[in-house]
Write an enzyme that holds these catalytic residues in place. Structure first.
Site, PDB file in Angstrom:
ATOM      1  N   LYS A   1      -1.404  -9.310   2.860  1.00 32.14           N
ATOM      2  CA  LYS A   1      -0.640  -8.864   4.041  1.00 32.14           C
ATOM      3  C   LYS A   1      -1.506  -7.901   4.826  1.00 32.14           C
ATOM      4  CE  LYS A   1       3.103  -5.986   3.839  1.00 32.14           C
ATOM      5  NZ  LYS A   1       2.634  -4.806   4.626  1.00 32.14           N
TER       6      LYS A   1
ATOM      7  N   GLU B   1       9.018  -4.253  10.653  1.00 31.00           N
ATOM      8  CA  GLU B   1       9.460  -2.964  10.111  1.00 31.00           C
ATOM      9  C   GLU B   1      10.021  -2.077  11.214  1.00 31.00           C
ATOM     10  OE1 GLU B   1       6.803  -1.059   7.356  1.00 31.00           O
ATOM     11  OE2 GLU B   1       7.952   0.792   7.360  1.00 31.00           O
TER      12      GLU B   1
ATOM     13  N   ASP C   1      -1.105  -6.115  -0.213  1.00 30.53           N
ATOM     14  CA  ASP C   1      -1.533  -5.459   1.028  1.00 30.53           C
ATOM     15  C   ASP C   1      -3.037  -5.242   1.054  1.00 30.53           C
ATOM     16  OD1 ASP C   1       0.481  -4.977   2.883  1.00 30.53           O
ATOM     17  OD2 ASP C   1       1.203  -3.190   1.840  1.00 30.53           O
TER      18      ASP C   1
ATOM     19  N   ASP D   1       0.843  -1.201   0.000  1.00 29.42           N
ATOM     20  CA  ASP D   1       0.000   0.000   0.000  1.00 29.42           C
ATOM     21  C   ASP D   1       0.877   1.251   0.000  1.00 29.42           C
ATOM     22  OD1 ASP D   1       0.883  -0.180   2.584  1.00 29.42           O
ATOM     23  OD2 ASP D   1      -1.094  -0.017   3.528  1.00 29.42           O
ATOM     24  N   SER D   2       2.205   1.056  -0.010  1.00 27.48           N
ATOM     25  CA  SER D   2       3.124   2.170  -0.261  1.00 27.48           C
ATOM     26  C   SER D   2       2.878   2.749  -1.654  1.00 27.48           C
ATOM     27  CB  SER D   2       4.585   1.712  -0.114  1.00 27.48           C
ATOM     28  OG  SER D   2       4.810   0.526  -0.847  1.00 27.48           O
TER      29      SER D   2
ATOM     30  N   GLU E   1      -1.586  -5.412   8.589  1.00 29.39           N
ATOM     31  CA  GLU E   1      -0.808  -4.798   9.664  1.00 29.39           C
ATOM     32  C   GLU E   1      -1.505  -4.999  11.013  1.00 29.39           C
ATOM     33  OE1 GLU E   1      -0.014  -0.689   8.816  1.00 29.39           O
ATOM     34  OE2 GLU E   1       0.928  -1.137   6.888  1.00 29.39           O
TER      35      GLU E   1
HETATM   36  O1  KIV Z   1       3.514  -1.119   1.640  1.00 31.28           O
HETATM   37  C1  KIV Z   1       4.703  -1.492   1.692  1.00 31.28           C
HETATM   38  O2  KIV Z   1       5.519  -1.210   0.815  1.00 31.28           O
HETATM   39  C2  KIV Z   1       5.110  -2.281   2.846  1.00 31.28           C
HETATM   40  C3  KIV Z   1       6.570  -2.527   3.016  1.00 31.28           C
HETATM   41  C4  KIV Z   1       7.212  -1.315   3.569  1.00 31.28           C
HETATM   42  C5  KIV Z   1       6.845  -3.723   3.827  1.00 31.28           C
HETATM   43  O3  KIV Z   1       4.296  -2.685   3.613  1.00 31.28           O
END
Ligand code: KIV
Length: 271
Positions: free
Chosen positions: A120, A189, A90, A51-52, A122
Site C-alpha cells: 500500500k 481516510e 505499507d 505503518d501505524s 499513500e
Molecule cells: O497504517 C495504517 O494503519 C493505515 C490505516 C489507517 C489505513 O494506513
C-alpha cells in the site's frame, strides 16, 4: 485431502469480485504473529500491516520514523500467522517517494522478504509513475487517499480532508489515476461520506474506508483502536469493540495480587 487445500484464500481478485457482488470487505491492521492468527481465523478478509506500527507498536507520534526493515519484520511475523486472508503491507515514508526505481526496490524487498501479497502506498498523481512500475512487475498495489498520515507535516492537522471543492476534485482525479495505473483497491481516510460515495461509485475497484462513511466497499480499523488497547485516541469514526486496556489492567493487577499474596502458584501449578 489436506486441511490447507480446503482453505479458500482471499486474493486481489476476490476483493474485486466482492465489490461487484455488493459484499462489503473487512480489513484490520495487525503487526505480529499472534494477533494475525486470531484475525485470520476469525474470518477477516484483509490484514494490513500498517505503518501505524510506528505509533501503536513503537510509540512514535507519527508514522514517519518507521523504516523499511522494521516494516519487513512486522510483515514477516504477520504472514507466519495467516492461512487464508490477503496481507497488504505499507511501504513506509521515505521508501518510495524518491523515484520509481526506489519504490520498486522497496516493493520487491517487501514481497521477497515477507511473503506478503500486496503493498500500500499513500498519494495520488505524485506517485502514479511508481505505482505503474511496481504493478508492471506483478506486485499488486493498494492506494491510499484523503488523510495520508505520512504527509502530516504538510497538512499540519489530523482533521477531515477534502471538505473544500478544490481538494475534493483532486482526490476524485487521483482515485481515477490510481485505478488507471492498476491499483486493485484504494483506502479513503477521513473524508466526507458524500465524497467517498461519489468516488466509490466512480470506480470499478473497491474503496476501503477509515472515517470515509458507509458507502465505501469495505472498512478498515487499526486493531489497537477497535480493541480498546488505546484509550486516548477516540475519533468520531471509531467503533470500539472491546476495552482491552481495562481488561488487561484488571488481569495484570489480579496476577500481581496473587504473586504478592503467595496465592500463585498453587499446588496444581507446580512440578
Ligand atoms: O497504517 C495504517 O494503519 C493505515 C490505516 C489507517 C489505513 O494506513
Amino acid at each position: 485431502m489436506s486441511v490447507n487445500k480446503e482453505i479458500k484464500k482471499i486474493t486481489t481478485n476476490t476483493v474485486q469480485k466482492m465489490k461487484s457482488a455488493g459484499e462489503k470487505i473487512s480489513m484490520i491492521t495487525a503487526y505480529d504473529f499472534s494477533f494475525a492468527r486470531i484475525f485470520d481465523a476469525a474470518g477477516i478478509d484483509i490484514i494490513l500491516v500498517g505503518d501505524s506500527a510506528s505509533n501503536v507498536m513503537a510509540g512514535h507520534e507519527t508514522t514517519l520514523p518507521i523504516t523499511l526493515d522494521q516494516m519487513i519484520y512486522h510483515a514477516q511475523s504477520v504472514v507466519r500467522g495467516v492461512e487464508r486472508c490477503l496481507v497488504v503491507v505499507d511501504l513506509p515514508f521515505g521508501s518510495y517517494q524518491g523515484n520509481s526505481k526506489e519504490a520498486l526496490n522497496s516493493a520487491i524487498r517487501i514481497m521477497k522478504e515477507t511473503g506478503g501479497h500486496a503493498v500500500k502506498m499513500e498519494g495520488g498523481e505524485e506517485i502514479v509513475e511508481s505505482v505503474k512500475r511496481i504493478i508492471s512487475t506483478g506486485v499488486p498495489v493498494m492506494g491510499h487517499l484523503g488523510l495520508t498520515p505520512q504527509s502530516i507535516y504538510k497538512f499540519g492537522t489530523y482533521t477531515v480532508r477534502a471538505r473544500e471543492d478544490e481538494e475534493a476534485q483532486k482526490l476524485k482525479r487521483d482515485a481515477l489515476l490510481l485505478q488507471e495505473a492498476g491499483c486493485f483497491a484504494i483506502v479513503l481516510e477521513k473524508i466526507p461520506a458524500a465524497l467517498a460515495k461519489q468516488v466509490t461509485e466512480s470506480l470499478h475497484i473497491p474503496t476501503i474506508g477509515i472515517g470515509g462513511g458507509p458507502h465505501c466497499d469495505g472498512q478498515v480499523l487499526v486493531m489497537h483502536d477497535m480493541l480498546g488497547i488505546n484509550t486516548e485516541f477516540k475519533p468520531r469514526f471509531l467503533r470500539q469493540y472491546l476495552n482491552m486496556h481495562e481488561q488487561i489492567t484488571g488481569a495484570v493487577q489480579r496476577y500481581i495480587g496473587d504473586v504478592k499474596s503467595g496465592d500463585f502458584p498453587n499446588e496444581k501449578e507446580q512440578y
